[in-house]
Design a protein around this motif. Structure first.
Motif, PDB file in Angstrom:
ATOM      1  N   LEU A 151       0.845  -1.185   0.000  1.00 12.64           N
ATOM      2  CA  LEU A 151       0.000   0.000   0.000  1.00 12.64           C
ATOM      3  C   LEU A 151       0.878   1.232   0.000  1.00 12.64           C
ATOM      4  O   LEU A 151       1.998   1.201   0.522  1.00 12.64           O
ATOM      5  N   LYS A 152       0.361   2.311  -0.545  1.00  8.55           N
ATOM      6  CA  LYS A 152       1.105   3.563  -0.554  1.00  8.55           C
ATOM      7  C   LYS A 152       0.955   4.236   0.808  1.00  8.55           C
ATOM      8  O   LYS A 152      -0.164   4.547   1.231  1.00  8.55           O
ATOM      9  N   PRO A 153       2.058   4.451   1.538  1.00 11.11           N
ATOM     10  CA  PRO A 153       1.964   5.139   2.826  1.00 11.11           C
ATOM     11  C   PRO A 153       1.253   6.484   2.665  1.00 11.11           C
ATOM     12  O   PRO A 153       1.491   7.218   1.711  1.00 11.11           O
ATOM     13  N   THR A 154       0.346   6.761   3.593  1.00  7.77           N
ATOM     14  CA  THR A 154      -0.577   7.883   3.465  1.00  7.77           C
ATOM     15  C   THR A 154      -0.584   8.716   4.736  1.00  7.77           C
ATOM     16  O   THR A 154      -0.354   8.203   5.830  1.00  7.77           O
ATOM     17  N   ARG A 155      -0.901   9.982   4.580  1.00  9.81           N
ATOM     18  CA  ARG A 155      -1.036  10.919   5.697  1.00  9.81           C
ATOM     19  C   ARG A 155      -2.442  11.508   5.642  1.00  9.81           C
ATOM     20  O   ARG A 155      -2.901  11.943   4.584  1.00  9.81           O
ATOM     21  N   ILE A 156      -3.136  11.506   6.795  1.00 10.14           N
ATOM     22  CA  ILE A 156      -4.499  12.021   6.889  1.00 10.14           C
ATOM     23  C   ILE A 156      -4.548  13.046   8.018  1.00 10.14           C
ATOM     24  O   ILE A 156      -4.131  12.747   9.136  1.00 10.14           O
ATOM     25  N   GLU A 157      -5.066  14.221   7.726  1.00  8.10           N
ATOM     26  CA  GLU A 157      -5.200  15.248   8.762  1.00  8.10           C
ATOM     27  C   GLU A 157      -6.651  15.329   9.200  1.00  8.10           C
ATOM     28  O   GLU A 157      -7.563  15.326   8.371  1.00  8.10           O
TER      29      GLU A 157
ATOM     30  N   ALA B   4      -9.770   7.112   9.458  1.00 11.08           N
ATOM     31  CA  ALA B   4      -9.171   5.987   8.733  1.00 11.08           C
ATOM     32  C   ALA B   4     -10.224   5.242   7.916  1.00 11.08           C
ATOM     33  O   ALA B   4      -9.963   4.831   6.779  1.00 11.08           O
ATOM     34  N   ALA B   5     -11.423   5.090   8.481  1.00  9.65           N
ATOM     35  CA  ALA B   5     -12.502   4.408   7.753  1.00  9.65           C
ATOM     36  C   ALA B   5     -12.909   5.207   6.516  1.00  9.65           C
ATOM     37  O   ALA B   5     -13.068   4.644   5.424  1.00  9.65           O
ATOM     38  N   ARG B   6     -13.074   6.515   6.670  1.00  9.16           N
ATOM     39  CA  ARG B   6     -13.467   7.342   5.518  1.00  9.16           C
ATOM     40  C   ARG B   6     -12.407   7.251   4.422  1.00  9.16           C
ATOM     41  O   ARG B   6     -12.734   7.149   3.234  1.00  9.16           O
ATOM     42  N   TRP B   7     -11.132   7.267   4.794  1.00  7.11           N
ATOM     43  CA  TRP B   7     -10.053   7.122   3.813  1.00  7.11           C
ATOM     44  C   TRP B   7     -10.126   5.736   3.150  1.00  7.11           C
ATOM     45  O   TRP B   7     -10.013   5.620   1.926  1.00  7.11           O
TER      46      TRP B   7
ATOM     47  N   GLY C 236      -8.862   6.252  -7.000  1.00  6.30           N
ATOM     48  CA  GLY C 236      -8.615   7.427  -7.837  1.00  6.30           C
ATOM     49  C   GLY C 236      -8.558   8.714  -7.043  1.00  6.30           C
ATOM     50  O   GLY C 236      -7.939   9.692  -7.468  1.00  6.30           O
ATOM     51  N   ASP C 237      -9.189   8.719  -5.863  1.00  3.33           N
ATOM     52  CA  ASP C 237      -9.182   9.887  -4.983  1.00  3.33           C
ATOM     53  C   ASP C 237      -8.250   9.701  -3.792  1.00  3.33           C
ATOM     54  O   ASP C 237      -8.343  10.418  -2.788  1.00  3.33           O
ATOM     55  N   GLY C 238      -7.351   8.703  -3.872  1.00  3.30           N
ATOM     56  CA  GLY C 238      -6.323   8.521  -2.851  1.00  3.30           C
ATOM     57  C   GLY C 238      -6.646   7.534  -1.747  1.00  3.30           C
ATOM     58  O   GLY C 238      -5.855   7.364  -0.819  1.00  3.30           O
ATOM     59  N   GLY C 239      -7.794   6.856  -1.806  1.00  2.00           N
ATOM     60  CA  GLY C 239      -8.170   5.891  -0.773  1.00  2.00           C
ATOM     61  C   GLY C 239      -7.926   4.464  -1.212  1.00  2.00           C
ATOM     62  O   GLY C 239      -7.213   4.199  -2.181  1.00  2.00           O
ATOM     63  N   LEU C 240      -8.557   3.545  -0.481  1.00  2.00           N
ATOM     64  CA  LEU C 240      -8.380   2.122  -0.772  1.00  2.00           C
ATOM     65  C   LEU C 240      -9.554   1.507  -1.519  1.00  2.00           C
ATOM     66  O   LEU C 240      -9.447   0.393  -2.023  1.00  2.00           O
TER      67      LEU C 240
END
Length: 198
Positions: free
Chosen positions: A7-13, A124-127, A133-137
């Motif tokens: 998976l691509k490591p991700t940052r969520i604010e 995390a759930a919303r991501w 295509g919008d950066g999620g899973l």
């Protein structure tokens, strides 16, 4: 659906928090968390519990820093201003069952009482439900379980929109061999966002 390799490591604010990949510099904050009896009992894992206390943080981090490469989205929940780790949220086994993952979380004792776990879990759930295509899973279902006697975890799951689906008998096994019935919770991409202000 094919299982992705890594998976691509991700940052969520989210509010005053940031969910980001773990780093070796988190060791001191993880050591504080791994000294907490509740974290050791419910979420650290038997390998960490069997490790000498002064080495538990390193043991816990070693399989999680590179978890992204093994289809586990392992987030540090950190203070956005200081980047100090306050907890963790993990989505593991992403797509082992198509469009699904299993969630785990904890909050360090120094950061409890601020609903950090529920807010981080919701973010995390919303991501996870967001399309790739919008950066999620692009997942459809997230599940989690907790021992019935761990009522704090049940509150976190419910606040974050994870509905109770049932009870699994004698499912959770503590490091000392004691067994507990567990609640199974899940949240679907089609479920409404939690109504309660997190």
């Amino acid at each position: 659906m094919e299982t992705a390799v890594g998976l691509k490591p991700t940052r969520i604010e989210v509010d005053e928090l940031v969910l980001r990949p773990l780093v070796a510099g988190d060791e001191a904050a993880v050591a504080v968390a791994m000294a907490d009896p509740d974290i050791l009992r419910w979420t650290a894992g038997s390998a960490v519990v069997r490790t000498p206390a002064d080495q538990r943080a390193v043991k816990w981090l070693e399989s999680r820093i590179d978890g992204w490469s093994r289809n586990n989205a392992v987030f540090a929940v950190a203070d956005a201003a200081t980047d100090v780790l306050l907890g963790s949220v993990t989505l593991r086994d992403v797509n082992r069952v198509p469009d699904q993952a299993v969630v785990a979380y904890w909050v360090s004792p120094v950061a409890r009482g601020r609903r950090l776990a529920a807010r981080a879990l919701d973010a995390a759930a919303r991501w996870a439900f967001t399309s790739p295509g919008d950066g999620g899973l692009g997942l459809h279902r997230l599940s989690l379980d907790h021992a019935l006697v761990n009522v704090g975890s049940c509150r976190v799951a419910t606040r974050a929109g994870f509905l109770l689906e049932g009870t699994m008998r004698d499912y959770y096994v503590e490091a000392d061999g004691r067994r507990h019935d567990s609640h199974l919770h899940a949240r679907l991409a089609t479920d409404p966002r939690p109504a309660e202000r997190l």
